[in-house]
Scaffold this motif. Sequence first.
Motif, PDB file in Angstrom:
ATOM      1  N   LYS A   1      44.261  20.657  33.392  1.00  0.00           N
ATOM      2  CA  LYS A   1      45.094  20.607  34.055  1.00  0.00           C
ATOM      3  C   LYS A   1      44.603  19.756  35.897  1.00  0.00           C
ATOM      4  O   LYS A   1      45.791  18.935  35.673  1.00  0.00           O
ATOM      5  N   GLU A   2      43.249  19.742  35.842  1.00  0.00           N
ATOM      6  CA  GLU A   2      42.983  18.971  36.964  1.00  0.00           C
ATOM      7  C   GLU A   2      43.108  16.977  36.452  1.00  0.00           C
ATOM      8  O   GLU A   2      43.454  16.264  37.770  1.00  0.00           O
TER       9      GLU A   2
ATOM     10  N   GLY B   1      45.372  16.010  34.598  1.00  0.00           N
ATOM     11  CA  GLY B   1      46.891  15.496  34.542  1.00  0.00           C
ATOM     12  C   GLY B   1      47.247  15.193  32.534  1.00  0.00           C
ATOM     13  O   GLY B   1      48.052  14.749  32.489  1.00  0.00           O
TER      14      GLY B   1
ATOM     15  N   VAL C   1      46.230  10.969  29.375  1.00  0.00           N
ATOM     16  CA  VAL C   1      46.573  11.578  30.725  1.00  0.00           C
ATOM     17  C   VAL C   1      47.836  11.125  30.648  1.00  0.00           C
ATOM     18  O   VAL C   1      48.786  10.601  30.871  1.00  0.00           O
ATOM     19  N   LYS C   2      48.616  12.445  31.343  1.00  0.00           N
ATOM     20  CA  LYS C   2      50.428  12.380  31.642  1.00  0.00           C
ATOM     21  C   LYS C   2      50.939  11.529  32.620  1.00  0.00           C
ATOM     22  O   LYS C   2      50.601  11.682  33.136  1.00  0.00           O
TER      23      LYS C   2
END
Length: 124
Positions: free
Chosen positions: A61-62, A64, A123-124
């Motif tokens: 999450k951190e 991305g 990464v998104k």
Amino acid sequence: MKAIHTNDAPAAIGPYSQGIIVNNMFYSSGQIPLTANGQMVTGDITAQTHQVFKNLEAVLKEAGASFDTVVKATVFIKNMDDFASVNEVYGQYFSTHKPARSCVEVSRLPKDALVEIEVVALVK
């Protein structure tokens, strides 16, 4: 290159980061069953594997990223007899998306953990 750090996962216990982003790819350090405050989860392989996934979720999450963007996972287990139990937990986090994976038995893990997992994710 960008180092990733979140307080929602345990701090590195050595001279490394929780993960690194390079060219839209996130490479996590191996996560063991430590809580975010650094306490080792005791109990069986199932409890330890769930904590590892909680840590992975936080660093992803951190960065991305998410479990849906993981392209490769590497699982290290102390005892291959735990393979089925690890797979059962693993399948709860990768139920539809199934990244490439390796799983190896090792003689010892940091802090005598039963399992350690690292991932590579887009990464998104």
